[in-house]
Scaffold this active site. Structure first.
Site, PDB file in Angstrom:
ATOM      1  N   CYS A   1      -8.842   7.320 -35.404  1.00 46.93           N
ATOM      2  CA  CYS A   1     -10.076   7.071 -36.137  1.00 46.93           C
ATOM      3  C   CYS A   1     -11.314   7.421 -35.331  1.00 46.93           C
ATOM      4  CB  CYS A   1     -10.147   5.614 -36.580  1.00 46.93           C
ATOM      5  SG  CYS A   1     -10.154   4.421 -35.229  1.00 46.93           S
ATOM      6  N   ASN A   2     -11.180   7.554 -34.001  1.00 44.77           N
ATOM      7  CA  ASN A   2     -12.384   7.885 -33.228  1.00 44.77           C
ATOM      8  C   ASN A   2     -12.177   8.991 -32.202  1.00 44.77           C
ATOM      9  OD1 ASN A   2     -11.031   6.511 -31.133  1.00 44.77           O
ATOM     10  ND2 ASN A   2     -12.084   4.594 -31.601  1.00 44.77           N
ATOM     11  N   ARG A   3     -11.105   9.788 -32.358  1.00 42.05           N
ATOM     12  CA  ARG A   3     -10.935  10.947 -31.480  1.00 42.05           C
ATOM     13  C   ARG A   3      -9.940  11.942 -32.080  1.00 42.05           C
ATOM     14  NH1 ARG A   3     -10.678  10.138 -26.568  1.00 42.05           N
ATOM     15  NH2 ARG A   3     -11.278   7.953 -26.709  1.00 42.05           N
TER      16      ARG A   3
ATOM     17  N   GLN B   1      -4.158  -0.102 -28.690  1.00 45.62           N
ATOM     18  CA  GLN B   1      -3.570   0.662 -29.795  1.00 45.62           C
ATOM     19  C   GLN B   1      -3.412   2.136 -29.449  1.00 45.62           C
ATOM     20  OE1 GLN B   1      -5.817   0.664 -33.421  1.00 45.62           O
ATOM     21  NE2 GLN B   1      -4.039   1.112 -34.687  1.00 45.62           N
TER      22      GLN B   1
ATOM     23  N   GLY C   1      -3.997  -1.236 -47.004  1.00 46.42           N
ATOM     24  CA  GLY C   1      -3.239  -0.399 -46.086  1.00 46.42           C
ATOM     25  C   GLY C   1      -2.161  -1.222 -45.414  1.00 46.42           C
TER      26      GLY C   1
ATOM     27  N   GLY D   1      -0.441   0.226 -42.371  1.00 47.32           N
ATOM     28  CA  GLY D   1      -0.096   0.934 -41.143  1.00 47.32           C
ATOM     29  C   GLY D   1      -0.355   0.088 -39.912  1.00 47.32           C
ATOM     30  N   ALA D   2      -0.422   0.763 -38.737  1.00 44.59           N
ATOM     31  CA  ALA D   2      -0.590   0.062 -37.471  1.00 44.59           C
ATOM     32  C   ALA D   2      -1.906  -0.707 -37.420  1.00 44.59           C
ATOM     33  CB  ALA D   2      -0.510   1.056 -36.316  1.00 44.59           C
ATOM     34  N   MET D   3      -3.005  -0.070 -37.861  1.00 40.62           N
ATOM     35  CA  MET D   3      -4.296  -0.741 -37.839  1.00 40.62           C
ATOM     36  C   MET D   3      -4.316  -1.928 -38.799  1.00 40.62           C
ATOM     37  SD  MET D   3      -7.331  -0.819 -36.492  1.00 40.62           S
ATOM     38  CE  MET D   3      -7.939   0.765 -35.905  1.00 40.62           C
ATOM     39  N   SER D   4      -3.659  -1.796 -39.942  1.00 38.65           N
ATOM     40  CA  SER D   4      -3.585  -2.907 -40.896  1.00 38.65           C
ATOM     41  C   SER D   4      -2.808  -4.076 -40.297  1.00 38.65           C
ATOM     42  CB  SER D   4      -2.929  -2.437 -42.195  1.00 38.65           C
ATOM     43  OG  SER D   4      -3.693  -1.433 -42.804  1.00 38.65           O
TER      44      SER D   4
END
Length: 434
Positions: A50-52, A116, A189, A191-194
């Protein structure tokens, strides 16, 4: 062949550009193969979060590799090379190793120390391995980067000093909603972030967590594992859930909007939306609705400073670990690079010895087996003693910067076949991410 990193991150590019450059699913696989098939690239993997968005590659030429990768990233993002180039950073050789280790430790993350990224790098490696685009050099680099990241977390606790993106988002949410304990949260969602969002919400004392996902079974499994009251819903029921929720966290991998402004019903209570997806899940117009606040990745850009304020000693300790690990990795790599030349030298010496012993046997056919064995042992001992000091010394010298010149000198002085060291140095690599 040397390692090259070409990428852009929250530090170098606005979210809008990161959204265009981000790759997932089939698009990521396509970009991976395009980079791998380009003229100057031998190995590659792509870390897209999400940021790279970073391309790690083994290249035969620096400028050619940078040009190939930059052009492919620009084409993928649908922008001109000039538009993209102003946001790109490039790391090569030693600095590429340092960058990989720093990324794995969370030093380059929006929230310093977040763990993460370790899983994201491991996932990128496994995809590249499955697609056949990674070989010996990137295998060794990424595996060591993962080990360094684990060491940094275990020895410094930096992953605790630096809050997760979700934690930082919840701090912002509290400013809008007040106390979060007992409130109802919706996570879109699975996934991993969820999963990280659900765990963080549970620790914050949220009263109920609703999980919505396109695949209901994944939402159900995530809800069942929550350490707080939680239930799963079909994505078709999203509008009704949006009316109930005080806090909405959306972090899917969708390529378009998941929550449009017209899907958000009017409600008497205040609501907060946290959009952690790239590209965005939530229509920006949602933030203009009465009683609704919306925060996205742009609003979390100060999280790095906040994390460093929480744990400056831990961050500094991680930097020392990275410096030590980079020095050790480069030293070992340089020493390993000269080893095939040493093997080739000893192989050539052994061939010379055997040829001379065979010629001696032809000239002195009357030698008995005992004498012949004694002579052979003596000749081999002499050669071993002559080669011992220079081969040990060249390995020591090779571990220092510029040490590859000593291997080159050996090959020149002893007229070694340059292909012989290469054959020894590049066996097929099999293995998986740790």
């Amino acid at each position: 062949m040397t390692v090259l990193v070409v990428g852009l991150s929250h530090r170098s590019a606005p979210v809008a550009m990161l959204e265009r450059a981000a790759a997932s699913g089939d698009d990521l696989v396509k970009l991976l193969h395009e980079v791998h098939d380009s003229t100057h690239v031998a190995e590659t993997l792509i870390v897209s979060t999400c940021n790279r968005v970073e391309v790690y590659a083994v290249v035969d030429k620096f400028h050619g590799g940078v040009s190939d990768i930059s052009e492919l990233l620009a084409r993928h993002a649908g922008v001109t090379l000039d538009e993209l180039s102003r946001h790109l950073y490039v790391h090569y050789e030693d600095r590429a190793v340092q960058h990989a280790f720093s990324v794995a430790c969370g030093l380059e993350s929006m929230v310093v120390g977040e763990s993460q990224i370790l899983g994201q790098m491991r996932q990128a490696f496994r995809l590249a391995q499955a697609e056949g685009t990674v070989g010996r050099d990137l295998h060794e680099l990424i595996q060591q980067a993962l080990r360094v990241g684990k060491r940094a977390h275990a020895e410094t606790g930096v992953d605790k000093a630096g809050a997760s993106l979700v934690s930082v988002g919840l701090t912002i949410a509290e400013g809008h909603l007040g106390e979060l304990s007992g409130r109802r949260a919706l996570v879109v969602g699975a996934g991993a972030m969820s999963g990280l969002a659900v765990a963080t919400l549970a620790r914050a004392g949220i009263g109920e967590i609703i999980v919505a996902n396109r695949t209901f079974d994944r939402a159900r499994r995530l809800a069942e594992g929550a350490e707080a009251p939680a239930r799963a819903i079909e994505l078709a029921d999203l509008t009704a859930a949006l009316a109930e929720a005080d806090l909405v966290i959306s972090c899917t991998g969708a390529t378009g909007l998941v929550i449009a402004a017209e899907q958000v019903p009017h409600a008497s209570h205040r609501r907060f939306f946290l959009d952690l997806a790239l590209p965005h899940d939530v229509d920006p117009a949602v933030g203009a609705l009465p009683g609704v606040a919306l925060a996205g990745l742009d609003d979390l850009r100060t999280a790095e400073e906040a994390a460093q304020a929480l744990g400056p000693r831990a961050v500094e300790a991680v930097r020392r670990i990275v410096a030590d690990e980079v020095a050790a990795f480069l030293s070992a790599a340089r020493a390993a690079a000269v080893a095939p030349t040493v093997v080739a030298l000893r192989s050539k010496a052994a061939e010379v010895v055997e040829a001379e012993l065979a010629r001696l046997a032809g000239r002195l056919p009357g030698l008995d087996d005992r004498d012949r064995a004694e002579i052979a042992q003596t000749v081999r001992r002499v050669v071993d003693k002559l080669l011992h000091a220079p081969t040990v010394r060249v390995k020591e010298l090779a571990s220092a910067p510029g040490g590859d010149t000593y291997a080159a000198a050996l090959r020149e002085l002893f007229d070694l076949d340059p292909k012989a060291p290469e054959a020894v140095a590049r066996p097929d690599i099999e293995g998986s991410a740790s």
